[in-house]
Design a protein around this motif. Structure first.
Motif, PDB file in Angstrom:
ATOM      1  N   GLN A 252     -38.524  34.065 -34.419  1.00 29.94           N
ATOM      2  CA  GLN A 252     -37.959  35.398 -34.098  1.00 29.94           C
ATOM      3  C   GLN A 252     -38.149  36.342 -35.277  1.00 29.94           C
ATOM      4  OE1 GLN A 252     -33.759  34.987 -33.013  1.00 29.94           O
ATOM      5  NE2 GLN A 252     -34.194  32.898 -32.398  1.00 29.94           N
ATOM      6  N   ILE A 253     -39.373  36.640 -35.634  1.00 33.02           N
ATOM      7  CA  ILE A 253     -39.603  37.486 -36.816  1.00 33.02           C
ATOM      8  C   ILE A 253     -39.276  38.945 -36.471  1.00 33.02           C
ATOM      9  CG2 ILE A 253     -41.326  38.269 -38.481  1.00 33.02           C
ATOM     10  CD1 ILE A 253     -42.808  35.590 -38.022  1.00 33.02           C
ATOM     11  N   PRO A 254     -38.308  39.546 -37.195  1.00 30.81           N
ATOM     12  CA  PRO A 254     -37.838  40.880 -36.802  1.00 30.81           C
ATOM     13  C   PRO A 254     -38.649  42.012 -37.453  1.00 30.81           C
ATOM     14  CG  PRO A 254     -36.462  40.050 -38.556  1.00 30.81           C
ATOM     15  CD  PRO A 254     -37.536  39.006 -38.321  1.00 30.81           C
ATOM     16  N   LEU A 255     -39.964  41.894 -37.437  1.00 26.05           N
ATOM     17  CA  LEU A 255     -40.812  42.932 -38.033  1.00 26.05           C
ATOM     18  C   LEU A 255     -41.745  43.489 -36.960  1.00 26.05           C
ATOM     19  CD1 LEU A 255     -41.808  41.176 -41.418  1.00 26.05           C
ATOM     20  CD2 LEU A 255     -40.042  42.922 -41.065  1.00 26.05           C
ATOM     21  N   ALA A 256     -42.222  44.720 -37.206  1.00 25.72           N
ATOM     22  CA  ALA A 256     -43.087  45.391 -36.224  1.00 25.72           C
ATOM     23  C   ALA A 256     -44.472  44.731 -36.178  1.00 25.72           C
ATOM     24  CB  ALA A 256     -43.238  46.861 -36.623  1.00 25.72           C
ATOM     25  N   ASP A 257     -45.148  44.930 -35.063  1.00 24.42           N
ATOM     26  CA  ASP A 257     -46.536  44.463 -34.924  1.00 24.42           C
ATOM     27  C   ASP A 257     -47.391  45.069 -36.052  1.00 24.42           C
ATOM     28  OD1 ASP A 257     -45.478  43.585 -32.552  1.00 24.42           O
ATOM     29  OD2 ASP A 257     -46.822  44.723 -31.245  1.00 24.42           O
TER      30      ASP A 257
ATOM     31  N   GLN B 276     -45.919  34.620 -33.750  1.00 28.47           N
ATOM     32  CA  GLN B 276     -45.160  35.727 -34.344  1.00 28.47           C
ATOM     33  C   GLN B 276     -45.798  36.176 -35.670  1.00 28.47           C
ATOM     34  OE1 GLN B 276     -41.935  37.375 -33.515  1.00 28.47           O
ATOM     35  NE2 GLN B 276     -42.908  36.847 -31.586  1.00 28.47           N
ATOM     36  N   MET B 277     -46.239  35.221 -36.463  1.00 28.80           N
ATOM     37  CA  MET B 277     -46.900  35.573 -37.735  1.00 28.80           C
ATOM     38  C   MET B 277     -48.174  36.365 -37.457  1.00 28.80           C
ATOM     39  SD  MET B 277     -46.448  31.974 -39.782  1.00 28.80           S
ATOM     40  CE  MET B 277     -45.158  30.909 -39.161  1.00 28.80           C
ATOM     41  N   HIS B 278     -48.906  35.919 -36.445  1.00 29.42           N
ATOM     42  CA  HIS B 278     -50.146  36.593 -36.043  1.00 29.42           C
ATOM     43  C   HIS B 278     -49.827  38.021 -35.577  1.00 29.42           C
ATOM     44  CE1 HIS B 278     -53.772  37.337 -33.571  1.00 29.42           C
ATOM     45  NE2 HIS B 278     -54.358  36.463 -34.358  1.00 29.42           N
ATOM     46  N   ARG B 279     -48.744  38.165 -34.843  1.00 28.01           N
ATOM     47  CA  ARG B 279     -48.351  39.489 -34.319  1.00 28.01           C
ATOM     48  C   ARG B 279     -48.039  40.475 -35.445  1.00 28.01           C
ATOM     49  NH1 ARG B 279     -43.708  41.991 -33.813  1.00 28.01           N
ATOM     50  NH2 ARG B 279     -42.394  40.208 -34.368  1.00 28.01           N
ATOM     51  N   VAL B 280     -47.294  40.034 -36.468  1.00 27.36           N
ATOM     52  CA  VAL B 280     -46.846  40.986 -37.494  1.00 27.36           C
ATOM     53  C   VAL B 280     -47.926  41.273 -38.540  1.00 27.36           C
ATOM     54  CG1 VAL B 280     -44.427  40.385 -37.153  1.00 27.36           C
ATOM     55  CG2 VAL B 280     -45.700  39.262 -39.006  1.00 27.36           C
ATOM     56  N   LEU B 281     -48.942  40.419 -38.623  1.00 23.40           N
ATOM     57  CA  LEU B 281     -50.028  40.673 -39.584  1.00 23.40           C
ATOM     58  C   LEU B 281     -50.888  41.850 -39.121  1.00 23.40           C
ATOM     59  CD1 LEU B 281     -51.527  37.220 -40.651  1.00 23.40           C
ATOM     60  CD2 LEU B 281     -50.767  39.035 -42.190  1.00 23.40           C
TER      61      LEU B 281
END
Ligand SMILES: C[S@@+](CC[C@H](N)C(=O)[O-])C[C@H]1O[C@@H](n2cnc3c(N)ncnc32)[C@H](O)[C@@H]1O
Length: 206
Positions: free
Chosen positions: A92-97, A121-126
């Motif tokens: 549940q990483i609370p950071l923007a794409d 999620q890591m892929h999404r926020v990078l």
């Protein structure tokens, strides 16, 4: 959380994860992070001192365990780079794409229960082309070692905070949509082989 998880485990993990051969591997990976960094499962903050202040804008240190965040206070107070805690799990990483330059994963993928969701999620926020630096232990290449990794994991994970001995780290990273551009593997010296097969390197968001 039990007394063991909140007070004993952070002490044990901090001790085990600060052994010199592990510190040597960390120092090959952590100083390469740059810009805005998300460190997933930051634990007791052992990596904070290894970031290069000349290249880091900010570190988001995501760590769901309050006991680990408490244990990290000393390392946080000495950190050469700005750190902001995110008290949530990697699922549940609370950071923007597309918002961080680098993700750092050290000795954490073995523990995250839903590793596939967390990696997505890591892929999404990078940011596009963003870098995932990893330094993990996992499944060994030798069948006799894997046999023991499989046998020991159910008991080991009860006492080691959910750590799995037998995860094929590189496969998991690739399956989440990363391209691994640098990878080294070896057994760490002077440690039992079931817990010491290392994966470290760099993966890029594609
Ligand atoms: C073996 S420790 C490693 C800590 C640190 N990364 C290091 O290199 O010293 C594993 C860490 O993963 C954290 N963790 C457990 N479940 C997690 C999850 N779902 N998402 C992110 N981190 C998690 C634990 O609380 C613990 O701090």
């Amino acid at each position: 959380m039990s007394f063991y998880e909140n007070h004993v485990l952070p002490f044990v993990i901090d001790l085990a994860c600060s052994m010199q051969p592990i510190m040597d591997l960390r120092s090959q990976v952590v100083p390469r992070c740059h810009g805005t960094v998300l460190e997933v499962g930051a634990g007791s903050g052992i990596n904070f001192a290894l970031y290069n202040p000349a290249t880091i804008t900010k570190v988001y240190a995501l760590e769901p365990s309050e006991g680990m965040r408490q244990k990290a206070q000393k390392n946080l107070s000495r950190s050469p780079v700005p750190v902001e805690w995110l008290g949530l799990p990697g699922e549940q990483i609370p950071l923007a794409d597309n918002s961080v330059d680098c993700v750092l994963l050290t000795y954490t993928l073995c523990t995250i229960p839903d590793y596939a969701t967390a990696l997505k999620q890591m892929h999404r926020v990078l940011k596009p082309g963003g870098q995932l630096f990893f330094c993990e232990h996992g499944r060994a290449p030798d069948a006799d070692v894997v046999k023991w990794q499989n046998r020991l994991t159910p008991t080991w994970k009860k006492w080691a905070g959910g750590c799995h001995l037998n995860r094929p780290i590189a496969d998991y990273i690739r399956e989440a949509g990363f391209s691994i551009t640098e990878q080294e593997n070896n057994y760490m010296d002077k440690a039992p082989r079931f817990v010491s097969y290392m994966y470290y390197g760099l993966a890029v968001k594609i």
